[in-house]
Scaffold this motif. Structure first.
Motif, PDB file in Angstrom:
ATOM      1  N   LEU A  25       0.820  -1.210   0.000  1.00 16.62           N
ATOM      2  CA  LEU A  25       0.000   0.000   0.000  1.00 16.62           C
ATOM      3  C   LEU A  25       0.853   1.259   0.000  1.00 16.62           C
ATOM      4  O   LEU A  25       0.558   2.228  -0.715  1.00 16.62           O
ATOM      5  CB  LEU A  25      -0.939  -0.002   1.209  1.00 16.62           C
ATOM      6  CG  LEU A  25      -1.869   1.211   1.340  1.00 16.62           C
ATOM      7  CD1 LEU A  25      -2.780   1.356   0.127  1.00 16.62           C
ATOM      8  CD2 LEU A  25      -2.709   1.111   2.609  1.00 16.62           C
ATOM      9  N   CYS A  26       1.929   1.253   0.773  1.00 12.12           N
ATOM     10  CA  CYS A  26       2.812   2.427   0.830  1.00 12.12           C
ATOM     11  C   CYS A  26       3.412   2.735  -0.538  1.00 12.12           C
ATOM     12  O   CYS A  26       3.479   3.897  -0.956  1.00 12.12           O
ATOM     13  CB  CYS A  26       3.929   2.204   1.847  1.00 12.12           C
ATOM     14  SG  CYS A  26       3.411   2.359   3.569  1.00 12.12           S
ATOM     15  N   LEU A  27       3.866   1.693  -1.232  1.00 13.30           N
ATOM     16  CA  LEU A  27       4.451   1.904  -2.559  1.00 13.30           C
ATOM     17  C   LEU A  27       3.400   2.441  -3.525  1.00 13.30           C
ATOM     18  O   LEU A  27       3.677   3.350  -4.318  1.00 13.30           O
ATOM     19  CB  LEU A  27       5.052   0.605  -3.096  1.00 13.30           C
ATOM     20  CG  LEU A  27       5.728   0.716  -4.471  1.00 13.30           C
ATOM     21  CD1 LEU A  27       6.871   1.723  -4.441  1.00 13.30           C
ATOM     22  CD2 LEU A  27       6.232  -0.639  -4.944  1.00 13.30           C
ATOM     23  N   SER A 126     -10.346  10.867   6.657  1.00 11.04           N
ATOM     24  CA  SER A 126     -10.707   9.529   6.181  1.00 11.04           C
ATOM     25  C   SER A 126      -9.913   8.484   6.950  1.00 11.04           C
ATOM     26  O   SER A 126      -8.687   8.460   6.883  1.00 11.04           O
ATOM     27  CB  SER A 126     -10.417   9.430   4.675  1.00 11.04           C
ATOM     28  OG  SER A 126     -10.712   8.136   4.181  1.00 11.04           O
ATOM     29  N   LEU A 127     -10.605   7.638   7.704  1.00  2.00           N
ATOM     30  CA  LEU A 127      -9.954   6.595   8.502  1.00  2.00           C
ATOM     31  C   LEU A 127     -10.496   5.232   8.114  1.00  2.00           C
ATOM     32  O   LEU A 127     -11.691   4.964   8.238  1.00  2.00           O
ATOM     33  CB  LEU A 127     -10.196   6.840   9.995  1.00  2.00           C
ATOM     34  CG  LEU A 127      -9.808   5.689  10.948  1.00  2.00           C
ATOM     35  CD1 LEU A 127      -8.310   5.381  10.858  1.00  2.00           C
ATOM     36  CD2 LEU A 127     -10.195   6.022  12.388  1.00  2.00           C
ATOM     37  N   ILE A 128      -9.619   4.367   7.633  1.00  9.66           N
ATOM     38  CA  ILE A 128      -9.996   2.999   7.290  1.00  9.66           C
ATOM     39  C   ILE A 128      -9.258   2.041   8.204  1.00  9.66           C
ATOM     40  O   ILE A 128      -8.028   2.025   8.239  1.00  9.66           O
ATOM     41  CB  ILE A 128      -9.669   2.672   5.823  1.00  9.66           C
ATOM     42  CG1 ILE A 128     -10.509   3.543   4.897  1.00  9.66           C
ATOM     43  CG2 ILE A 128      -9.914   1.188   5.532  1.00  9.66           C
ATOM     44  CD1 ILE A 128     -10.214   3.331   3.440  1.00  9.66           C
ATOM     45  N   TYR A 236      -6.812  -2.060  -3.775  1.00  5.22           N
ATOM     46  CA  TYR A 236      -7.539  -1.195  -4.709  1.00  5.22           C
ATOM     47  C   TYR A 236      -8.878  -0.777  -4.085  1.00  5.22           C
ATOM     48  O   TYR A 236      -9.292   0.383  -4.171  1.00  5.22           O
ATOM     49  CB  TYR A 236      -7.752  -1.944  -6.018  1.00  5.22           C
ATOM     50  CG  TYR A 236      -8.570  -1.224  -7.065  1.00  5.22           C
ATOM     51  CD1 TYR A 236      -8.178   0.014  -7.558  1.00  5.22           C
ATOM     52  CD2 TYR A 236      -9.734  -1.804  -7.581  1.00  5.22           C
ATOM     53  CE1 TYR A 236      -8.919   0.665  -8.534  1.00  5.22           C
ATOM     54  CE2 TYR A 236     -10.486  -1.161  -8.558  1.00  5.22           C
ATOM     55  CZ  TYR A 236     -10.075   0.068  -9.039  1.00  5.22           C
ATOM     56  OH  TYR A 236     -10.817   0.715  -9.999  1.00  5.22           O
ATOM     57  N   GLY A 237      -9.525  -1.729  -3.423  1.00  5.66           N
ATOM     58  CA  GLY A 237     -10.776  -1.424  -2.743  1.00  5.66           C
ATOM     59  C   GLY A 237     -10.590  -0.423  -1.615  1.00  5.66           C
ATOM     60  O   GLY A 237     -11.406   0.490  -1.434  1.00  5.66           O
ATOM     61  N   TYR A 238      -9.513  -0.579  -0.849  1.00 10.36           N
ATOM     62  CA  TYR A 238      -9.245   0.364   0.239  1.00 10.36           C
ATOM     63  C   TYR A 238      -9.055   1.780  -0.304  1.00 10.36           C
ATOM     64  O   TYR A 238      -9.506   2.763   0.307  1.00 10.36           O
ATOM     65  CB  TYR A 238      -7.990  -0.032   1.022  1.00 10.36           C
ATOM     66  CG  TYR A 238      -7.989  -1.421   1.627  1.00 10.36           C
ATOM     67  CD1 TYR A 238      -9.149  -2.182   1.716  1.00 10.36           C
ATOM     68  CD2 TYR A 238      -6.802  -1.982   2.103  1.00 10.36           C
ATOM     69  CE1 TYR A 238      -9.134  -3.451   2.264  1.00 10.36           C
ATOM     70  CE2 TYR A 238      -6.773  -3.261   2.654  1.00 10.36           C
ATOM     71  CZ  TYR A 238      -7.938  -3.989   2.720  1.00 10.36           C
ATOM     72  OH  TYR A 238      -7.896  -5.248   3.260  1.00 10.36           O
ATOM     73  N   PHE A 258     -14.365  -6.905   1.168  1.00 10.11           N
ATOM     74  CA  PHE A 258     -13.562  -6.941  -0.052  1.00 10.11           C
ATOM     75  C   PHE A 258     -13.090  -8.377  -0.269  1.00 10.11           C
ATOM     76  O   PHE A 258     -11.994  -8.758   0.142  1.00 10.11           O
ATOM     77  CB  PHE A 258     -12.369  -5.987   0.058  1.00 10.11           C
ATOM     78  CG  PHE A 258     -12.769  -4.538   0.172  1.00 10.11           C
ATOM     79  CD1 PHE A 258     -13.033  -3.800  -0.959  1.00 10.11           C
ATOM     80  CD2 PHE A 258     -12.917  -3.938   1.413  1.00 10.11           C
ATOM     81  CE1 PHE A 258     -13.432  -2.465  -0.864  1.00 10.11           C
ATOM     82  CE2 PHE A 258     -13.301  -2.607   1.522  1.00 10.11           C
ATOM     83  CZ  PHE A 258     -13.558  -1.865   0.379  1.00 10.11           C
ATOM     84  N   GLY A 259     -13.950  -9.157  -0.867  1.00  7.87           N
ATOM     85  CA  GLY A 259     -13.653 -10.571  -1.069  1.00  7.87           C
ATOM     86  C   GLY A 259     -13.655 -10.950  -2.532  1.00  7.87           C
ATOM     87  O   GLY A 259     -13.447 -10.120  -3.415  1.00  7.87           O
TER      88      GLY A 259
END
Length: 351
Positions: A25-27, A126-128, A236-238, A258-259
């Motif tokens: 995710l960071c990249l 925005s917090l996930i 991608y969903g996040y 997200f399945g």
């Protein structure tokens, strides 16, 4: 996609950045032009991925324990992120049996700290909070777990994720609705695969390690079915969810699955066979050992996410295994670097 632009030049905090999903995710966020700040934890068997992606040269990393609310608060208020992706966790079922107290403490108290800090801030939009498909209580469903299904868990890891979900929901119901700025959501994903995962007692790392050393692949539960997916799909969903939370926190706060698509759960043995085929060699044998409880079948119902977020998984299971084995073969044989192939797979997905 246009929503990618929302991350350009935004301050984003990723907890669990030295973990498998966190590093990917960071990249990705760095590629999108975000100002990424990261929290990692040591020791972490996956931290080598973070550093092999040269993320320590691209983003600012702070090694701290998310259970330490004082240090966490000081850091968050120092950087003032607009987005937080909370991935930090004790992520392993077997480790949960060995260290139940630690598992509950990290997965619940760590999440509570992030929620409380975000609630009191005036800058987090925005917090996930990423949890797990294991947060649901087993109900032998054939249609997959819906976001409104009962939470639960027989093992400590699953229980800790269910508890985290309850905490998240109370913050949404009690505080988020009164605040028009902050959006809070939980993201529930299943078993992911991809290059760079080095966690113990996890299927893909065990398979690759055996293949590379030319050893037999030992599996303990060949007929267990899981909704396997490549790590890029839920990430991608996040990203979609994070962007929507930023624009409309009231509408998009809540729980999201997200399945995989319906009827795509795949057995452990099938995954092993796909891996062997893509590697070009391999043998598998079933190894009987002391059994801990794990749900035999898992499937998430993703209709809500597909309808509202317009997200759906792009890769089929064969594609996911192929991409994963390709990553390991090229990196282990030194025909490319971890950074090069990870970036390529992300850019290919975006196209």
């Amino acid at each position: 996609m246009d929503f990618y632009k929302i991350y350009q030049n935004k301050k984003i905090l990723v907890t669990g950045a030295t973990g498998f999903k966190g590093a990917w995710l960071c990249l990705w966020l760095h590629i999108l032009g975000a100002k990424v700040f990261a929290i990692g934890y040591s020791p972490n068997k996956n931290k080598n991925l973070f550093y092999s992606l040269n993320l320590h040269k691209k983003i600012k990393i702070n090694i701290l324990d998310i259970r330490d609310k004082k240090k966490l608060t000081l850091y968050v208020y120092k950087i003032k992120p607009q987005f937080i992706f909370h991935l930090a966790a004790q992520p392993l079922i077997l480790e949960g049996y060995k260290e139940p107290y630690k598992t509950y403490e990290i997965n619940t108290l760590g999440t509570l700290n992030i929620l409380e800090i975000s609630r009191k801030s005036k800058f987090v939009r925005s917090l996930i909070c990423v949890t797990s498909d294991k947060c649901y209580e087993s109900n032998s469903s054939t249609t997959g777990f819906k976001e409104t299904d009962r939470l639960g868990g027989v093992d400590p890891y699953s229980g800790s994720k269910a508890a985290a979900e309850i905490i998240i929901k109370t913050y949404i119901e009690s505080f988020q609705k009164k605040q028009k700025i902050l959006g809070i959501a939980s993201a529930r994903a299943g078993n992911v695969m991809g290059g760079g995962d080095k966690s113990q007692n996890r299927l893909i790392p065990d398979i690759v390690n055996s293949l590379y050393k030319k050893n037999k692949i030992f599996i303990r539960n060949p007929n267990f079915n899981r909704p396997w997916q490549h790590v890029i799909d839920p990430l991608y969903g996040y990203l979609i969810l994070g962007a929507n939370l930023y624009k409309d926190p009231k509408k998009y706060s809540g729980a999201w699955n997200f399945g995989t698509e319906k009827n795509t759960v795949t057995s452990v043995l099938t995954i092993v066979r796909y891996a062997i085929k893509n590697w070009g060699w391999g043998e598998v044998t079933i190894k009987k050992q002391k059994q801990f409880y794990e749900q035999t079948n898992l499937q998430l119902n993703i209709e809500k996410t597909k309808k509202i977020l317009k997200w759906k998984p792009k890769y089929k299971i064969k594609d996911s295994v192929k991409l994963t084995i390709e990553w390991y073969k090229k990196v282990l044989n030194k025909t490319t670097t971890a950074e090069e192939i990870t970036k390529k797979q992300i850019l290919d997905y975006m196209k």
